[in-house]
Design an enzyme around this catalytic site. Structure first.
Site, PDB file in Angstrom:
ATOM      1  N   ASP A   1     -50.812 -36.844 -10.381  1.00 36.41           N
ATOM      2  CA  ASP A   1     -49.890 -37.693  -9.604  1.00 36.41           C
ATOM      3  C   ASP A   1     -49.463 -38.928 -10.401  1.00 36.41           C
ATOM      4  O   ASP A   1     -48.447 -39.543 -10.092  1.00 36.41           O
ATOM      5  CB  ASP A   1     -50.563 -38.134  -8.298  1.00 36.41           C
ATOM      6  CG  ASP A   1     -51.893 -38.854  -8.509  1.00 36.41           C
ATOM      7  OD1 ASP A   1     -52.610 -38.519  -9.479  1.00 36.41           O
ATOM      8  OD2 ASP A   1     -52.218 -39.759  -7.713  1.00 36.41           O
TER       9      ASP A   1
ATOM     10  N   TYR B   1     -52.420 -42.624 -20.445  1.00 34.20           N
ATOM     11  CA  TYR B   1     -52.910 -41.381 -19.832  1.00 34.20           C
ATOM     12  C   TYR B   1     -51.748 -40.620 -19.197  1.00 34.20           C
ATOM     13  O   TYR B   1     -51.553 -39.431 -19.452  1.00 34.20           O
ATOM     14  CB  TYR B   1     -53.975 -41.716 -18.782  1.00 34.20           C
ATOM     15  CG  TYR B   1     -54.350 -40.561 -17.877  1.00 34.20           C
ATOM     16  CD1 TYR B   1     -55.175 -39.536 -18.323  1.00 34.20           C
ATOM     17  CD2 TYR B   1     -53.872 -40.499 -16.564  1.00 34.20           C
ATOM     18  CE1 TYR B   1     -55.520 -38.473 -17.479  1.00 34.20           C
ATOM     19  CE2 TYR B   1     -54.207 -39.449 -15.723  1.00 34.20           C
ATOM     20  CZ  TYR B   1     -55.030 -38.441 -16.181  1.00 34.20           C
ATOM     21  OH  TYR B   1     -55.364 -37.389 -15.352  1.00 34.20           O
TER      22      TYR B   1
HETATM   23  N1  LIG Z   1     -60.124 -36.499 -11.380  1.00 31.46           N
HETATM   24  C1  LIG Z   1     -58.956 -36.836 -10.832  1.00 31.46           C
HETATM   25  O1  LIG Z   1     -58.900 -37.677  -9.933  1.00 31.46           O
HETATM   26  C2  LIG Z   1     -57.703 -36.153 -11.277  1.00 31.46           C
HETATM   27  C3  LIG Z   1     -56.490 -36.507 -10.647  1.00 31.46           C
HETATM   28  C4  LIG Z   1     -55.315 -35.890 -11.046  1.00 31.46           C
HETATM   29  C5  LIG Z   1     -55.349 -34.943 -12.053  1.00 31.46           C
HETATM   30  N2  LIG Z   1     -56.518 -34.638 -12.657  1.00 31.46           N
HETATM   31  C6  LIG Z   1     -56.488 -33.640 -13.723  1.00 31.46           C
HETATM   32  O2  LIG Z   1     -57.401 -32.613 -13.407  1.00 31.46           O
HETATM   33  C7  LIG Z   1     -57.877 -32.015 -14.610  1.00 31.46           C
HETATM   34  C8  LIG Z   1     -59.384 -31.920 -14.578  1.00 31.46           C
HETATM   35  O3  LIG Z   1     -59.910 -33.232 -14.511  1.00 31.46           O
HETATM   36  P1  LIG Z   1     -61.382 -33.536 -13.999  1.00 31.46           P
HETATM   37  O4  LIG Z   1     -61.254 -34.410 -12.823  1.00 31.46           O
HETATM   38  O5  LIG Z   1     -62.154 -32.283 -13.901  1.00 31.46           O
HETATM   39  O6  LIG Z   1     -61.878 -34.432 -15.214  1.00 31.46           O
HETATM   40  P2  LIG Z   1     -63.274 -34.443 -15.986  1.00 31.46           P
HETATM   41  O7  LIG Z   1     -64.389 -34.322 -15.007  1.00 31.46           O
HETATM   42  O8  LIG Z   1     -63.215 -35.629 -16.876  1.00 31.46           O
HETATM   43  O9  LIG Z   1     -63.232 -33.116 -16.847  1.00 31.46           O
HETATM   44  C9  LIG Z   1     -62.433 -32.993 -17.988  1.00 31.46           C
HETATM   45  C10 LIG Z   1     -63.170 -32.076 -18.933  1.00 31.46           C
HETATM   46  O10 LIG Z   1     -62.361 -31.878 -20.087  1.00 31.46           O
HETATM   47  C11 LIG Z   1     -63.237 -31.807 -21.196  1.00 31.46           C
HETATM   48  N3  LIG Z   1     -62.547 -32.077 -22.452  1.00 31.46           N
HETATM   49  C12 LIG Z   1     -62.138 -33.263 -22.968  1.00 31.46           C
HETATM   50  N4  LIG Z   1     -61.576 -33.066 -24.175  1.00 31.46           N
HETATM   51  C13 LIG Z   1     -61.636 -31.730 -24.427  1.00 31.46           C
HETATM   52  C14 LIG Z   1     -61.224 -30.907 -25.505  1.00 31.46           C
HETATM   53  N5  LIG Z   1     -60.623 -31.406 -26.600  1.00 31.46           N
HETATM   54  N6  LIG Z   1     -61.446 -29.580 -25.412  1.00 31.46           N
HETATM   55  C15 LIG Z   1     -62.045 -29.046 -24.317  1.00 31.46           C
HETATM   56  N7  LIG Z   1     -62.474 -29.770 -23.286  1.00 31.46           N
HETATM   57  C16 LIG Z   1     -62.262 -31.103 -23.335  1.00 31.46           C
HETATM   58  C17 LIG Z   1     -64.302 -32.841 -20.905  1.00 31.46           C
HETATM   59  O11 LIG Z   1     -65.458 -32.543 -21.666  1.00 31.46           O
HETATM   60  P3  LIG Z   1     -66.350 -33.730 -22.276  1.00 31.46           P
HETATM   61  O12 LIG Z   1     -66.858 -34.479 -21.084  1.00 31.46           O
HETATM   62  O13 LIG Z   1     -67.392 -33.009 -23.035  1.00 31.46           O
HETATM   63  O14 LIG Z   1     -65.412 -34.555 -23.113  1.00 31.46           O
HETATM   64  C18 LIG Z   1     -64.522 -32.634 -19.401  1.00 31.46           C
HETATM   65  O15 LIG Z   1     -65.533 -31.683 -19.158  1.00 31.46           O
HETATM   66  C19 LIG Z   1     -57.313 -32.863 -15.754  1.00 31.46           C
HETATM   67  O16 LIG Z   1     -56.162 -32.254 -16.258  1.00 31.46           O
HETATM   68  C20 LIG Z   1     -56.922 -34.164 -15.070  1.00 31.46           C
HETATM   69  O17 LIG Z   1     -55.889 -34.811 -15.761  1.00 31.46           O
HETATM   70  C21 LIG Z   1     -57.699 -35.204 -12.287  1.00 31.46           C
END
Ligand SMILES: NC(=O)c1ccc[n+]([C@@H]2O[C@H](COP(=O)([O-])OP(=O)(O)OC[C@H]3O[C@@H](n4cnc5c(N)ncnc54)[C@H](OP(=O)(O)O)[C@@H]3O)[C@@H](O)[C@H]2O)c1
Length: 283
Positions: free
Chosen positions: A102, A128
């Site tokens: 978002d 970001y």
């Molecule tokens: N959380 C929110 O509120 C939110 C809101 C809107 C959209 N999103 C989107 O939802 C998606 C998932 O986010 P999430 O909430 O699950 O975040 P998260 O908990 O931070 O998970 C992201 C994962 O990506 C991994 N990662 C980072 N760099 C990487 C790389 N080069 N290769 C492979 N893995 C890598 C991280 O591993 P390490 O920890 O080992 O680095 C982590 O496990 C993302 O696209 C995010 O932008 C999230």
């Protein structure tokens, strides 16, 4: 036979919820953490992705504030790597679901003041969000039929997400200041995972979708409902403004997402955010 679901970023919040849900349904799942699949590595993508797979890219550099001081890393993971994965999918004959945010919207006060639709103009304000928007574009440049799924304010209710933190603070006694001037769509990771699996089953689903629990709330309203649902006194959550609590990266003041396009495509709408929050906190 159902297609294999390949999950990158499987150690993260969304990746874990998705792998768990796919596992419960008995699907063929390959869930890879950042240590097992670095999405910035083109050789790795080519080795992993196979014909017929549905690749769900849950990997991202998600620390909105850290991205301001690490723009190169944010660019590599959020803007460039999704294109690498999409190209690997295109050459292997795989489908792709890519997760975006978002925060690609500016949420400025003269914005739509209604939940954002998929065709509303974007206006990313932080490193970001700029890198995430570039990632959406890189995916569609390589694989136009890939599904880019924007979601928002994702929580599991345990750990370090906003709801998990509020739940922990509710157990204390101090007042908890929370901003009233950020409004969005709180989304339960379990509901998001279920929606992603529905899209994985629907090759004709649109290339750009908003998937979030229905309705909008301020961080303050969300925190108050967490307190209420866990039996704490909601009046301990006190209103604050973003100006009182400065952060390195700006957040959109309004970024609620509309699920209209997803519903019009026949996808199951996500329940209202208060119902999802109650379910999360009851677990
Ligand atoms: N959380 C929110 O509120 C939110 C809101 C809107 C959209 N999103 C989107 O939802 C998606 C998932 O986010 P999430 O909430 O699950 O975040 P998260 O908990 O931070 O998970 C992201 C994962 O990506 C991994 N990662 C980072 N760099 C990487 C790389 N080069 N290769 C492979 N893995 C890598 C991280 O591993 P390490 O920890 O080992 O680095 C982590 O496990 C993302 O696209 C995010 O932008 C999230």
């Amino acid at each position: 036979m159902a297609n294999r679901i390949v999950i990158s970023g499987a150690g993260g919040q969304v990746g874990r919820a998705l792998a768990a849900d796919a596992g419960r349904r008995g699907l063929d799942v390959l869930a890879l953490t950042s240590a097992q699949w670095d999405i910035t590595d083109p050789d790795a993508a080519a080795d992993i992705v196979a014909r017929g797979d549905v690749v769900v890219n849950c990997a991202a550099f998600t620390s909105v504030d850290a991205a301001e001081s690490e723009p190169e890393r944010a660019h590599a993971v959020n803007a460039v790597a999704p294109g690498i994965v999409a190209r690997a999918c295109a050459s292997a004959g795989a489908r792709m679901i890519h997760i975006s945010t978002d925060y690609v919207f500016s949420g400025v006060v003269d914005g739509p003041s209604r939940p954002y639709d998929v065709d509303d103009p974007t206006g990313p304000q932080s490193i970001y969000s700029k890198t995430k928007l570039a990632g959406e574009q890189a995916v569609h440049a390589a694989l136009p039929e890939a599904h880019v799924v924007r979601t928002a304010w994702v929580y599991t209710g345990v750990g370090s997400d906003f709801v998990g933190v509020m739940r922990r603070l509710a157990a204390g006694e101090d007042p908890v200041p929370v901003v009233v001037d950020q409004i969005g769509s709180p989304t339960y990771s379990v509901d998001l995972a279920s929606a992603l699996l529905e899209i994985a089953d629907r090759p004709a689903a649109p290339p750009l979708l908003h998937v979030a629990n229905a309705g909008a709330a301020s961080r303050f309203e969300l925190a108050r409902l967490v307190f209420e649902l866990v039996g704490a006194d909601p009046s301990r959550v006190v209103p604050a403004s973003s100006e009182d609590m400065p952060r390195p990266a700006p957040r959109p003041p309004y970024s609620a997402l509309s699920g209209r396009a997803a519903a019009a495509a026949g996808l199951t709408p996500l329940r209202p955010w208060p119902d999802a929050l109650a379910a999360a906190l009851a677990r």
